[in-house]
Design a protein around this motif. Structure first.
Motif, PDB file in Angstrom:
ATOM      1  N   LEU A 165       0.828  -1.206   0.000  1.00 27.64           N
ATOM      2  CA  LEU A 165       0.000   0.000   0.000  1.00 27.64           C
ATOM      3  C   LEU A 165       0.862   1.255   0.000  1.00 27.64           C
ATOM      4  O   LEU A 165       0.549   2.249  -0.665  1.00 27.64           O
ATOM      5  CB  LEU A 165      -0.932   0.006   1.214  1.00 27.64           C
ATOM      6  CG  LEU A 165      -2.092  -1.000   1.163  1.00 27.64           C
ATOM      7  CD1 LEU A 165      -2.884  -0.961   2.463  1.00 27.64           C
ATOM      8  CD2 LEU A 165      -3.025  -0.695  -0.012  1.00 27.64           C
ATOM      9  N   VAL A 166       1.945   1.208   0.789  1.00 24.56           N
ATOM     10  CA  VAL A 166       2.839   2.370   0.814  1.00 24.56           C
ATOM     11  C   VAL A 166       3.458   2.601  -0.558  1.00 24.56           C
ATOM     12  O   VAL A 166       3.578   3.739  -1.038  1.00 24.56           O
ATOM     13  CB  VAL A 166       3.936   2.176   1.878  1.00 24.56           C
ATOM     14  CG1 VAL A 166       4.989   3.282   1.769  1.00 24.56           C
ATOM     15  CG2 VAL A 166       3.321   2.195   3.277  1.00 24.56           C
ATOM     16  N   ASP A 167       3.858   1.506  -1.236  1.00 25.90           N
ATOM     17  CA  ASP A 167       4.423   1.647  -2.584  1.00 25.90           C
ATOM     18  C   ASP A 167       3.412   2.263  -3.540  1.00 25.90           C
ATOM     19  O   ASP A 167       3.750   3.126  -4.362  1.00 25.90           O
ATOM     20  CB  ASP A 167       4.870   0.273  -3.106  1.00 25.90           C
ATOM     21  CG  ASP A 167       6.086  -0.259  -2.360  1.00 25.90           C
ATOM     22  OD1 ASP A 167       6.760   0.563  -1.705  1.00 25.90           O
ATOM     23  OD2 ASP A 167       6.330  -1.475  -2.430  1.00 25.90           O
ATOM     24  N   VAL A 168       2.174   1.820  -3.437  1.00 26.54           N
ATOM     25  CA  VAL A 168       1.125   2.375  -4.304  1.00 26.54           C
ATOM     26  C   VAL A 168       0.946   3.860  -4.033  1.00 26.54           C
ATOM     27  O   VAL A 168       0.816   4.676  -4.954  1.00 26.54           O
ATOM     28  CB  VAL A 168      -0.200   1.611  -4.100  1.00 26.54           C
ATOM     29  CG1 VAL A 168      -1.352   2.322  -4.815  1.00 26.54           C
ATOM     30  CG2 VAL A 168      -0.081   0.182  -4.605  1.00 26.54           C
ATOM     31  N   CYS A 169       0.953   4.227  -2.753  1.00 26.48           N
ATOM     32  CA  CYS A 169       0.794   5.643  -2.415  1.00 26.48           C
ATOM     33  C   CYS A 169       1.953   6.475  -2.956  1.00 26.48           C
ATOM     34  O   CYS A 169       1.765   7.612  -3.410  1.00 26.48           O
ATOM     35  CB  CYS A 169       0.689   5.805  -0.900  1.00 26.48           C
ATOM     36  SG  CYS A 169      -0.850   5.147  -0.210  1.00 26.48           S
ATOM     37  N   GLU A 170       3.168   5.908  -2.850  1.00 29.12           N
ATOM     38  CA  GLU A 170       4.323   6.626  -3.390  1.00 29.12           C
ATOM     39  C   GLU A 170       4.182   6.854  -4.898  1.00 29.12           C
ATOM     40  O   GLU A 170       4.445   7.944  -5.410  1.00 29.12           O
ATOM     41  CB  GLU A 170       5.605   5.845  -3.096  1.00 29.12           C
ATOM     42  CG  GLU A 170       6.024   5.867  -1.638  1.00 29.12           C
ATOM     43  CD  GLU A 170       7.283   5.050  -1.401  1.00 29.12           C
ATOM     44  OE1 GLU A 170       7.652   4.267  -2.303  1.00 29.12           O
ATOM     45  OE2 GLU A 170       7.889   5.190  -0.333  1.00 29.12           O
TER      46      GLU A 170
ATOM     47  N   LEU B 269       3.927  10.424  -6.884  1.00 31.77           N
ATOM     48  CA  LEU B 269       4.804  10.853  -7.974  1.00 31.77           C
ATOM     49  C   LEU B 269       3.995  11.178  -9.228  1.00 31.77           C
ATOM     50  O   LEU B 269       4.286  12.140  -9.945  1.00 31.77           O
ATOM     51  CB  LEU B 269       5.828   9.763  -8.280  1.00 31.77           C
ATOM     52  CG  LEU B 269       6.863   9.492  -7.170  1.00 31.77           C
ATOM     53  CD1 LEU B 269       7.752   8.322  -7.567  1.00 31.77           C
ATOM     54  CD2 LEU B 269       7.698  10.736  -6.925  1.00 31.77           C
ATOM     55  N   GLN B 270       2.957  10.370  -9.509  1.00 28.86           N
ATOM     56  CA  GLN B 270       2.114  10.649 -10.664  1.00 28.86           C
ATOM     57  C   GLN B 270       1.406  11.987 -10.525  1.00 28.86           C
ATOM     58  O   GLN B 270       1.285  12.758 -11.495  1.00 28.86           O
ATOM     59  CB  GLN B 270       1.102   9.526 -10.864  1.00 28.86           C
ATOM     60  CG  GLN B 270       0.219   9.706 -12.103  1.00 28.86           C
ATOM     61  CD  GLN B 270      -0.814   8.605 -12.243  1.00 28.86           C
ATOM     62  OE1 GLN B 270      -1.027   7.831 -11.315  1.00 28.86           O
ATOM     63  NE2 GLN B 270      -1.456   8.548 -13.392  1.00 28.86           N
ATOM     64  N   ALA B 271       0.929  12.278  -9.303  1.00 24.52           N
ATOM     65  CA  ALA B 271       0.266  13.564  -9.066  1.00 24.52           C
ATOM     66  C   ALA B 271       1.217  14.727  -9.299  1.00 24.52           C
ATOM     67  O   ALA B 271       0.846  15.756  -9.883  1.00 24.52           O
ATOM     68  CB  ALA B 271      -0.297  13.603  -7.647  1.00 24.52           C
ATOM     69  N   LEU B 272       2.485  14.546  -8.861  1.00 23.18           N
ATOM     70  CA  LEU B 272       3.466  15.596  -9.087  1.00 23.18           C
ATOM     71  C   LEU B 272       3.756  15.784 -10.574  1.00 23.18           C
ATOM     72  O   LEU B 272       3.923  16.910 -11.051  1.00 23.18           O
ATOM     73  CB  LEU B 272       4.760  15.261  -8.330  1.00 23.18           C
ATOM     74  CG  LEU B 272       4.680  15.323  -6.798  1.00 23.18           C
ATOM     75  CD1 LEU B 272       5.979  14.824  -6.188  1.00 23.18           C
ATOM     76  CD2 LEU B 272       4.369  16.735  -6.327  1.00 23.18           C
TER      77      LEU B 272
END
Length: 467
Positions: A132-137, A141-144
């Motif tokens: 889940l943490v990897d997905v959030c990361e 990054l995609q949002a940035l």
């Protein structure tokens, strides 16, 4: 029984910079990009707290029935009392990867999940949390990247769009202005030329009118004197005035006969302009109301026995001698020259059509009157060698315009694969052009006294009407 866990914020600060740079900053502050965020914040306390919560979840007192999970509002980690295996009444502290369910240790060793792939529950929970943490990361990054695309790329594109549109407008205005200036100058030149030609013809007409008016007066006076002599002179005197009568007659003969000449007509060339003709042809051929004869075909009744006609009536092919046949007699058929006429009669409006000449080295394309002779090998039936046909011809590598046995050599820069014809009946103009380059090959202004038909001849390979 629950333990308090340290909470962590998974949302990275907003940045318009490179997301990879942002991640690098995190790593420089002690955050290992290879580890999930939960394992590195607060010195790894979150990971240890999570493990503690899992062991607490599994090691609590036994319960006869499962209870609903409740969130720990301070830690953000869910906790509950452990469930028991309904078969072995042992804690469900293992996870069966094969059947995707919680099991006890006995289920894994001797029970229904023996031989399956199993994982300790704490390990499984840690793996899920890390995932889940990897997905959030990745989402972070995609949002940035999206934010940077909006703030930088799209903004730069909008600025480039405005600049490009401004340059395009300036180019259009400059080209139209240059064309307008050239047209205005050409208009002025042509109007002045027409004015000069009109004044010249008017002066000729005035001179001719004055001359012949005076001649008419002199002739009338001479005639009146002769009539008076004839009616009032006695016979004896009349025979003695033969010399005087002869002088009067000679004076009348000297008046001469009036005759019409081209000097008394406006020279049509005074309004001729290559610039205007080229612009007019371009406007007709490329403009929004471009004309075309989409249903034009060859009239099979006119096709010479030296040619074959395709099934769609659009292609003429020159036949070798051994392949020729004698078609049934038809008064419309050419019997000696390799000619054929189109099916469209033109006596009004504007018409254009295109022929694919391919690699043909000998052909003629043009127009003719329907009254063109069809029989015999004389020039009366030969396209371009009589006053009833106008054609562009290619023979022996040379191009020429042919009409009434007169040839006008044409300088063709590139050998066209197609030739277009444009007939504008109102202006009595026939124009030959290259459809690919839109270059005008030749144009002629002629007074056409009868309806015209497309006319073709070919003695090498074939030619085709294109639609």
């Amino acid at each position: 029984m629950t333990e308090e866990l340290i909470t962590c914020d998974l949302i990275c600060p907003s940045s318009s910079g490179d997301p990879e740079d942002t991640l690098g900053t995190m790593k420089s502050n002690g955050v290992n990009g290879e580890q999930p965020i939960l394992s590195v914040l607060s010195g790894g306390g979150v990971r240890r707290a999570a493990d503690t919560a899992v062991s607490s979840f599994c090691g609590g007192g036994r319960a006869t029935s499962p209870t609903a999970s409740t969130p720990d509002t301070e830690s953000g980690i869910f906790s509950s009392e452990c469930e028991l295996c309904s078969v072995h009444e042992s804690e469900l502290d293992w996870f069966c990867d094969t059947e995707q369910k919680l099991i006890c240790s006995q289920c894994a060793t001797v029970g229904s999940c023996h031989g399956h792939t199993v994982t300790p529950l704490a390990t499984r929970v840690t793996a899920v949390r890390n995932q889940l943490v990897d997905v959030c990361e990745k989402m972070q990054l995609q949002a940035l990247r999206i934010e940077r695309f909006i703030n930088q790329t799209l903004t730069a594109k909008d600025q480039k769009l405005q600049a490009a549109a401004s340059r395009a407008r300036e180019q259009v205005l400059a080209q139209v202005s240059a064309a307008r200036e050239a047209l205005e100058e050409e208009e002025q030149r042509l109007l002045e030329e027409v004015q000069r030609e009109e004044e010249r013809v008017e002066q000729c007409l005035l001179t001719q009118r004055a001359h012949w008016s005076q001649a008419l007066t002199n002739l009338s006076q001479t005639r009146s004197r002769l009539v008076h002599t004839l009616t009032h002179t006695p016979d004896a005197q009349l025979v003695t005035r033969v010399q005087d009568i002869a002088e009067r007659v000679e004076e009348a003969d000297g008046v001469g006969e009036p005759c019409d000449t081209d000097q008394l007509n406006l020279n049509p060339g005074c309004s001729d302009s290559k610039l205007l003709r080229g612009l007019w042809a371009t406007a007709v051929l490329l403009g929004p109301r471009a004309y075309g004869s989409s249903h034009l075909k060859f009239d099979e009744h006119t096709v010479s026995p030296l040619l074959s006609l395709s099934d769609d009536f659009c292609t003429l092919t020159f036949l070798p001698r051994k392949a020729r046949q004698s078609p049934p007699y038809n008064p419309a058929r050419f019997d000696s020259w390799p000619n054929a006429l189109g099916s469209l009669s033109m006596s009004s409006g504007t018409h254009s059509w295109v022929l694919d000449i391919g690699q043909s080295g000998a052909f003629k394309v043009g127009v003719c009157y329907a009254s063109l002779k069809r029989k015999g090998s004389g020039n009366e039936a030969r396209l371009g060698y009589n006053s009833q046909s106008w054609v562009l011809s290619r023979y022996d590598g040379e191009y020429s315009f042919c009409h009434a046995e007169k040839k006008v050599p044409l300088q063709v820069v590139r050998q066209p694969q197609r030739i277009g014809l444009l007939l504008d009946w109102p202006s009595q103009t026939l124009l030959f052009y290259d459809p690919d380059s839109k270059a005008v090959l030749y144009s002629v202004t002629q007074h056409f006294s009868a309806p015209l038909l497309p006319a073709c001849a070919v003695t090498d390979r074939s030619i085709t009407i294109l639609h």
